[in-house]
Every structure is written in C-alpha cells, then in structure tokens.
Scaffold this active site. Structure first.
Site, mmCIF file in Angstrom:
data_model
loop_
_atom_site.group_PDB
_atom_site.id
_atom_site.type_symbol
_atom_site.label_atom_id
_atom_site.label_comp_id
_atom_site.label_asym_id
_atom_site.label_seq_id
_atom_site.Cartn_x
_atom_site.Cartn_y
_atom_site.Cartn_z
ATOM 1 C CB CYS A 1 83.211 46.804 26.941
ATOM 2 S SG CYS A 1 81.898 45.709 26.408
ATOM 3 C CB CYS B 1 78.772 47.533 26.732
ATOM 4 S SG CYS B 1 80.032 48.522 25.924
ATOM 5 C CE LYS C 1 74.415 49.951 27.593
ATOM 6 N NZ LYS C 1 75.188 50.872 26.799
ATOM 7 C CE1 TYR D 1 76.015 55.230 21.060
ATOM 8 C CE2 TYR D 1 77.223 57.271 20.752
ATOM 9 C CZ TYR D 1 76.750 56.066 20.255
ATOM 10 O OH TYR D 1 77.008 55.707 18.968
ATOM 11 C CD GLU E 1 73.413 53.749 26.345
ATOM 12 O OE1 GLU E 1 73.388 53.258 25.219
ATOM 13 O OE2 GLU E 1 74.370 53.565 27.129
ATOM 14 C CG HIS F 1 51.998 40.598 8.738
ATOM 15 N ND1 HIS F 1 51.945 41.958 8.933
ATOM 16 C CD2 HIS F 1 50.766 40.115 8.996
ATOM 17 C CE1 HIS F 1 50.707 42.288 9.293
ATOM 18 N NE2 HIS F 1 49.982 41.201 9.347
ATOM 19 C CD GLU G 1 54.579 43.871 8.769
ATOM 20 O OE1 GLU G 1 54.180 43.491 7.668
ATOM 21 O OE2 GLU G 1 54.035 43.567 9.850
#
Ligand code: NDP
Length: 452
Positions: A43, A48, A51, A178, A182, A435, A440
């Site tokens: 990681c 991660c 990346k 993944y 990516e 908003h 939303e």
C-alpha cells in the site's frame, strides 16, 4: 516454555504493522517484526499511496482544460516525470520512516530481513538467527502475477510503474481490474497514448454492470483505446518498440507493456506447508474467522489469505487478530458491506450488492440517474456522472450504492455508513439534500428506473 517474544510478525505491510503495534501497545505483548523489503508494504511503497499521488498528477491537464472553459487564460506546459518521481520517492521515504517510528515507539523490535517459519513457535531470519515466539503472524501480502507466454519477461508490473526511467509514448495495459483501469487512466492523463486489452466482455468484472459500462465509456471518451475480448499471445522486442500480438487486434507496437492480471499470495518458501499450515490451490493461507491457521500458534492476515484484498481490510484483520490474541476480546474480521473505490477518472465508488447480485437474491427496485454535473456542464464537457441505489422491495433497505463521478471514493465512504446501519430508501428520502452537489441526487431519486 519460555519464548523470546509473545508475537513474531512476518511482513511489515498494512496488516502486519497494525497487528504488531496493537499487540505491543494495547496488549502489552513483546513483539518482533521482520520485513525483507521496505516498511509499509504494498500500500505505502508500491500501491495505493504512490498510485493516488499519480492520480493527482495526472488530473492537471483536465483541470487546465476546464479552467480555460471557466475563463482562465492558461496554457499547459510539459510534465517533468523525473521531478515528480523524485518528490514521490521522498514522500515514500517519509512515510516509511513514519511507519518504522510508530513501531519503534510501540516497543516493537524490527528485523530488516527475510524470515521463514522453522516450527510452530520458531522463526529463522536470513542471517541464521532464530527467535522463538508464542504466536506467529504471517502478513506477507501478495505480488503481481504475469501469465507465462512467449515474451512475458518484457511485461512491466505495477511495481515498475513508480520507477519508470521515462514515460512511454505508447503504453499497452493488459487486464481489466482495478490496477489495469487505474493505470490506464493515470497514464492517459499524463499524456501517454494508452491501449488496453481485456480478455472478457467488459472491464471491471464483479462491479455493477451499469457502472462498469459508464466507466468504460468515460475512459474511451478520454482517449483510452479499450479492446475487450482480446488476449496477448506474444510479446517481442523490435527496434521500434515491443510488438504485441493479440487474438483479435493483430500486431501493434508499444514502448511499454503493463500487465495488471491479478496478484498471487506470498506464501511460498516460508516453510508453512511442512508445518501443516494449509494453503489453497492458489497459494493463499487458509484461516478461520479469527485469522487462525490449521496450526494453532500461527495466524495470517491480509492479502496472503486472499479474502478481500484491500488495505483497510488487512488493517481490520490485523487489529482483530491483536484484540483476539492479546486483548482478551475475541473479534472476527468483518468482511460485510466493505466499500471500495476504483481510482479511475472518473472514480467508481461501490458498496453492497450490484444490481445483478441483488436481483438474484430478491425482488428489487433500481433508482439510477446519469447526468452532467453543474461543473462540467458549464465547461461544455460531455462527461456524465452515475448515481445508483439498489433497494429491496420487501424491506425497503438500500442493498447497494454505486457512484461513478469525480470524488466518488469520498462519497461512497459516507453512503457506506448509512447502508451499514441498515438505512432504507425512506431514510435516504427523508434526508435533506446538500445543494448544489452531485451527491444530492442520492436523496432526491423519487421514481424507480426499473423493478426486477
Ligand atoms: P484484479 O483481480 O482486480 O484484476 C485482474 C485482471 O486481470 C482481470 O481483469 C482478469 O480478467 C485479468 N486476468 C487475470 N488473469 C489473466 C490472464 N492470464 N490473461 C489475461 N488477463 C488476465 O487484479 P488487479 O491486479 O487489478 O488488482 C489486484 C487486487 O488489488 C484487486 O483485486 C484489489 O483487491 C486490489 N486493489 C485495490 C485497489 C483499490 O481499492 N482502489 C487498487 C488496486 C488494487 P477476468 O476479469 O477475466 O478474470
């Protein structure tokens, strides 16, 4: 029997480091940890973290284009890969030191060496030294897998992508998971001409079909040439680059070829099988709900167990192990309703069941909307976002949420809290919108798009 320590952890990645730290600091255990490479594991060092920093770097050309649409007089200069890479390396050094510091402060003894298991309570380090331990934790992670075929040695893996001497002009990415998706987006954002070959019918198998289609369309719109139903049969080096021969695309030349075709557990050569620790056919260490192997003193967490291969899951497994064995709190690793994000551009955030899984389970309603968000609409860009809820007809509970949008990873984290708490569609409806935002839409979806 007196042991040298209470816990010996093999592997200094996300799962191992968490387990070592909690066992030592909360459980008062005497802990040793061995890491043969760099502290932090996949990681932090080759996954991660670097990346995501590359995702950020690759987003600037798009942001500049958008800035122009908003009236800014800006022109995009060149990207200095080596300058970025230098900063990336410095950041990884900083993080590695932080991990090491955290362990040391917790009182963990660190061995910068490969370790193997000699017997149920003994670990042997590369220099021949042995350490006995009441418990041993295997947290050795996984590594990239490249299938065997003529020229496979020319393929790069994700490990190589952070240390490229220069950016290629033409990159072939093989795989549809993944990592493949990516890196295809990152490299395209950095100005590389990207082609992606995937053997199946649609990329990102396992995710919601509608969301997969949405991501694929967005990637194609960003210039990535995705070819599905295609397998590489041979790679060969030529003066002009690497020639890839593929089943349906014929021959094409690339400067680099990245294989992101899955990962395999790092379980070989550790001495596990001889002790009676069971492995699956794919080499994953078999464990029970408490991460215990068939040898009672040996546990395993993280990717080496091939349960749900995500960093936060490995961390939870490591923590649950430490609570169980050293904290007097038997805790099972929880793999239920784990949210995740694919850091493509746009991102795909997902939690719970896909429409296809839910439909097979019970009658459902699907609430979905695809629209151009305010920000890109104003800039005259065509890209749409997707917001989707899968709802049980009977209980009204939200069974799944799938978002394709910029920052979908951030949104899905919060949606996952509600869904884990058992939120119903009515709970979503009762929640007042923020908003103007993209998210939303998740609380204003009034009519189902379909029932199934
Ligand atoms: P994945 O399992 O996600 O994807 C592997 C891909 O390679 C699939 O598309 C698969 O095809 C294809 N493939 C497998 N074998 C072959 C072969 N022999 N020839 C051609 N294609 C092949 O693995 P990744 O390497 O992308 O990632 C590994 C794991 O790391 C992920 O499962 C994930 O858990 C984790 N990860 C998570 C990230 C995140 O949370 N953002 C980021 C990166 C990794 P098929 O679909 O047909 O099987």
């Amino acid at each position: 029997m007196a042991f040298d320590c209470d816990l010996f952890v093999i592997g200094g990645g996300s799962g191992g480091v968490r387990a070592a730290r909690i066992a030592a600091s909360d459980g008062g255990a005497r802990v040793h940890l061995a890491e043969e490479s760099r502290m932090g594991g996949t990681c932090v060092i080759r996954g991660c973290v670097p990346k995501k920093l590359m995702v950020f770097a690759s987003s600037y050309p798009g942001a500049m284009e958008e800035a122009r649409a908003y009236g800014w007089d800006v022109t995009l200069g060149g990207f200095d890969w080596l300058a970025f890479r230098g900063k990336l390396e410095a950041e990884l050094d900083r993080l590695e030191a932080a991990y090491r510091g955290g362990l040391t402060r917790a009182g963990v003894t660190i061995h910068d060496a490969r370790a193997v298991v000699e017997d149920a309570h003994t670990v042997r380090l590369a220099d021949g030294q042995t350490v006995t331990a009441r418990h041993i934790l295997i947290a050795t992670g996984a590594r990239p897998f490249v299938p065997a075929f003529p020229g496979h040695e020319l393929a790069l893996t994700s490990n190589d992508m952070f240390a490229l001497p220069a950016l290629p002009k033409r990159l072939l990415v093989v795989g549809g998971g993944y990592i493949a998706c990516e890196f295809a987006c990152i490299m395209a954002g950095l100005g590389v001409e990207v082609t992606q070959y995937y053997r199946g019918a649609q990329i990102l198998r396992g995710f919601d079909d509608e969301a997969r289609g949405h991501v694929a369309e967005a990637m194609r719109a960003r210039g990535i040439a995705i070819h599905c139903g295609t397998e590489v049969t041979e790679l060969a080096r030529e003066p002009g680059g690497i020639r890839a021969t593929a089943t349906t695309c014929g021959d094409a030349l690339f400067d680099a070829v990245l294989y992101a075709t899955g990962r395999v557990p790092n379980s070989a050569g550790l001495g596990l099988e001889a002790l009676g620790v069971q492995l699956t056919r794919a080499g994953a260490v078999k464990v029970d709900g408490y991460s215990q192997t068939a040898v009672p003193s040996i546990y395993a967490v993280g990717d080496v167990t091939d349960r749900l291969n995500l960093t936060p899951v490995a961390i939870r497994e490591g923590h649950a192990f430490a609570d169980t064995v050293f904290g007097g709190k038997p805790t099972k690793a929880d793999h239920h309703l784990v949210p995740s994000a694919v850091f493509t551009q746009p991102e795909l955030g997902s939690v719970g069941l896909t429409e296809e899984e839910a439909r097979a389970q019970e009658p459902i309603e699907v609430y979905a909307t695809a629209f151009r968000p305010m920000r890109t609409q104003f800039a005259g860009q065509p890209e749409k976002v997707l917001m989707k809820l899968i709802v049980s007809q009977q209980s009204r509970r939200v069974l799944g949420c799938h978002i394709v949008a910029p920052e979908a990873g951030e949104m899905i984290q919060l949606a996952a809290v509600a869904i884990r708490m058992g939120a119903t569609k009515d709970d979503f409806d009762r929640t007042v919108a923020v908003h103007p935002t993209m998210a939303e839409e998740l609380v204003t979806l009034r009519t189902p798009s379909r029932k199934a």
